[in-house]
Design a protein around this motif. Structure first.
Motif, PDB file in Angstrom:
ATOM      1  N   GLY A   1       6.145  -2.993   2.573  1.00 54.18           N
ATOM      2  CA  GLY A   1       5.438  -1.744   2.838  1.00 54.18           C
ATOM      3  C   GLY A   1       6.312  -0.614   3.337  1.00 54.18           C
ATOM      4  O   GLY A   1       5.797   0.433   3.758  1.00 54.18           O
TER       5      GLY A   1
ATOM      6  N   GLY B   1      -5.149  -3.683   2.426  1.00 49.67           N
ATOM      7  CA  GLY B   1      -3.958  -4.228   1.754  1.00 49.67           C
ATOM      8  C   GLY B   1      -3.324  -5.352   2.547  1.00 49.67           C
ATOM      9  O   GLY B   1      -2.880  -6.358   1.997  1.00 49.67           O
TER      10      GLY B   1
ATOM     11  N   GLU C   1       8.466   6.971   3.141  1.00 48.41           N
ATOM     12  CA  GLU C   1       8.157   7.385   4.520  1.00 48.41           C
ATOM     13  C   GLU C   1       9.358   8.062   5.190  1.00 48.41           C
ATOM     14  O   GLU C   1       9.205   8.778   6.177  1.00 48.41           O
TER      15      GLU C   1
ATOM     16  N   ALA D   1      -0.865   6.001   4.257  1.00 51.20           N
ATOM     17  CA  ALA D   1      -2.121   5.281   4.042  1.00 51.20           C
ATOM     18  C   ALA D   1      -3.061   5.512   5.220  1.00 51.20           C
ATOM     19  O   ALA D   1      -2.634   5.559   6.370  1.00 51.20           O
ATOM     20  N   GLU D   2      -4.345   5.667   4.879  1.00 48.70           N
ATOM     21  CA  GLU D   2      -5.380   5.636   5.925  1.00 48.70           C
ATOM     22  C   GLU D   2      -5.380   4.241   6.538  1.00 48.70           C
ATOM     23  O   GLU D   2      -5.089   3.263   5.824  1.00 48.70           O
ATOM     24  N   GLU D   3      -5.747   4.140   7.805  1.00 45.83           N
ATOM     25  CA  GLU D   3      -5.747   2.833   8.465  1.00 45.83           C
ATOM     26  C   GLU D   3      -6.635   1.826   7.731  1.00 45.83           C
ATOM     27  O   GLU D   3      -6.264   0.665   7.547  1.00 45.83           O
TER      28      GLU D   3
ATOM     29  N   SER E   1       1.519  -1.146   6.746  1.00 45.59           N
ATOM     30  CA  SER E   1       1.969   0.252   6.682  1.00 45.59           C
ATOM     31  C   SER E   1       2.610   0.667   8.018  1.00 45.59           C
ATOM     32  O   SER E   1       3.432  -0.071   8.555  1.00 45.59           O
TER      33      SER E   1
ATOM     34  N   VAL F   1       0.847  -1.196   0.000  1.00 43.20           N
ATOM     35  CA  VAL F   1       0.000   0.000   0.000  1.00 43.20           C
ATOM     36  C   VAL F   1       0.883   1.247   0.000  1.00 43.20           C
ATOM     37  O   VAL F   1       1.904   1.285   0.684  1.00 43.20           O
ATOM     38  N   ALA F   2       0.503   2.224  -0.806  1.00 49.20           N
ATOM     39  CA  ALA F   2       1.290   3.468  -0.895  1.00 49.20           C
ATOM     40  C   ALA F   2       1.301   4.185   0.460  1.00 49.20           C
ATOM     41  O   ALA F   2       0.382   4.031   1.269  1.00 49.20           O
ATOM     42  N   TRP F   3       2.370   4.935   0.718  1.00 44.88           N
ATOM     43  CA  TRP F   3       2.486   5.702   1.953  1.00 44.88           C
ATOM     44  C   TRP F   3       2.284   7.176   1.639  1.00 44.88           C
ATOM     45  O   TRP F   3       2.741   7.630   0.576  1.00 44.88           O
TER      46      TRP F   3
ATOM     47  N   ARG G   1      -7.348   1.666   4.585  1.00 50.15           N
ATOM     48  CA  ARG G   1      -6.695   1.245   3.342  1.00 50.15           C
ATOM     49  C   ARG G   1      -5.553   0.288   3.676  1.00 50.15           C
ATOM     50  O   ARG G   1      -5.378  -0.733   3.014  1.00 50.15           O
ATOM     51  N   ALA G   2      -4.808   0.605   4.715  1.00 52.43           N
ATOM     52  CA  ALA G   2      -3.692  -0.260   5.128  1.00 52.43           C
ATOM     53  C   ALA G   2      -4.224  -1.622   5.553  1.00 52.43           C
ATOM     54  O   ALA G   2      -3.635  -2.662   5.243  1.00 52.43           O
TER      55      ALA G   2
END
Ligand code: 6MM
Length: 372
Positions: A216, A161, A221, A153-155, A191, A149-151, A157-158
């Protein structure tokens, strides 16, 4: 039967050991030079071997596009193709699809994408990725297909993934089956959320893998945020199996991750930065393009055992970089890979002798704060 992983010494959370594979032993902490498209860019496998590397990384994404899995199998597999008879770890492709290919679609079943080379359509399922890595390329260490998941990330979304990756871990393990001569690693996601990484680790261990990667991270980050995750993430994974931090990193990243219990690394930086004139030395990173090296007749780093550091002056390397000569790319890539191998060798010795804390302090004083 998983590859034996003999930890010969620990120092705090740091470990040093030997991951024994049919194609050879891997001394840990280990740095894997990235050989994305069946080549460590600008170097022959003989030069890579001279640096002390025990294992290389290959990429399913690039190799499935060119030369293609079935052609690679007809040519005897990746080891024979590139004349590297030591261990190879292959990444499963999901991360590269998301970061390199243009159009991609992710569903429960698969990731479908268009090739960044010619726009052709491709499908990767956990099963197909395992088949490509284990049976077509002949990889020694196979990675599950996962979603990075891209950083930031909303929790929610994380969590999505992480849970998809856990379901794909199960499918990857089922597709891999039981093999003695190859290993399958699971990949921890979540994440920057500790409880998600805990859940991911628990689900991976319930399935059971030969080794465990920390995914991740190294996705923008930054060093501090990565270290905050590494303050807890490695020790959520089984202590008796290898822990592999994917895509990392700069020398200081390796030192701080080993300090926190990581055993294996890979990163494009040594070769990519080398092609652009950047060299890592024990006294910190330098860029040979800088005018101050124009008449500097000293070697790059007398403590790094490779021709680029021993046989040439910085003035010559400066000239090669300024004129964008191919030899400059070769020598600096060679030097940087040799430096990363010298760094991991020094860390292995420091851990074995119980002086890693001092090594870490000296490294920061000499390499980090100096930063020439
Ligand atoms: C996109 C490209 C070529 O991949 C490199 C490089 O740029 C770049 C851009 O900045 C640096 C840090 C120098 O490295 O980031 C990539 C290295 N970081 C990284 N590689 C990874 C590979 C991964 N593979 C899987 N299966 N799962 C993961 O979660 C995963 C996470 C990863 N994080």
């Amino acid at each position: 039967m998983p590859f034996p992983f003999d930890i010969s010494a620990t120092d705090g959370r740091a470990r040093t050991g030997l991951l024994r594979t049919p194609r050879g032993d891997i001394r840990t902490p280990a740095f894997m030079p990235v050989g994305t498209a069946a080549t460590v860019k600008a170097l022959t496998v003989g030069q890579v071997e001279q640096t002390g590397a025990d294992i290389l990384l290959g990429n399913t994404y690039h190799l499935m596009l060119r030369p293609g899995p079935e052609r690679m199998e007809r040519l005897g597999g990746l080891h024979r193709f590139m004349r590297w008879d030591k261990p190879i770890l292959t990444d499963s492709g999901g991360f590269q699809v998301m970061s390199l290919s243009g159009i991609s679609k992710l569903t429960e079943e698969a990731v479908t994408f268009s090739s960044h080379v010619d726009g052709s359509k491709h499908v990767l399922t956990p099963e197909r990725s395992i088949e490509i890595q284990a049976d077509r390329l002949g990889s020694d260490i196979v990675m599950q297909l996962d979603e990075c998941v891209a950083w930031p990330a909303e929790e929610s979304r994380a969590r999505e993934g992480m849970e998809l990756s856990a379901r794909w871990a199960k499918r990857s393990k089922a597709a891999f089956g039981s093999r003695d001569a190859q290993a399958l690693f699971g990949i921890q996601q979540g994440s920057t959320f500790e409880h998600l990484r805990r859940e991911s680790s628990d689900r991976l261990q319930d399935i059971g893998f030969d080794g465990y990667a920390i995914g991740g991270l190294a996705v923008g980050e930054g060093h501090a945020a990565m270290c905050e995750v590494l303050d807890y993430a490695p020790e959520m994974l089984p202590a008796d199996r290898p822990r592999y931090l994917m895509g990392v990193g700069k020398p200081v990243d390796l030192v701080e991750a080993v300090w926190r219990g990581v055993d294996m690394f890979d990163c494009v930086l040594p070769t990519r930065a080398g092609r652009h004139g950047q060299a890592w030395t024990w006294a910190g990173p330098i860029n040979l393009k800088n005018a101050r090296f124009a008449e500097d007749e000293e070697p790059l780093d007398p403590e790094v055992p490779c021709p680029a550091s021993q046989d040439y002056s910085k003035a010559y390397l400066h000239h090669l970089v300024r004129t964008d000569e191919i030899l400059g790319k070769v020598l600096l890539s060679w030097h940087n890979i040799a430096f990363f191998q010298a760094l991991t060798a020094a860390m292995r010795a420091a851990i074995a002798e119980g002086r890693f804390e001092q090594f870490r302090r000296d490294f920061h004083a000499r390499h980090v704060s100096n930063g020439r």
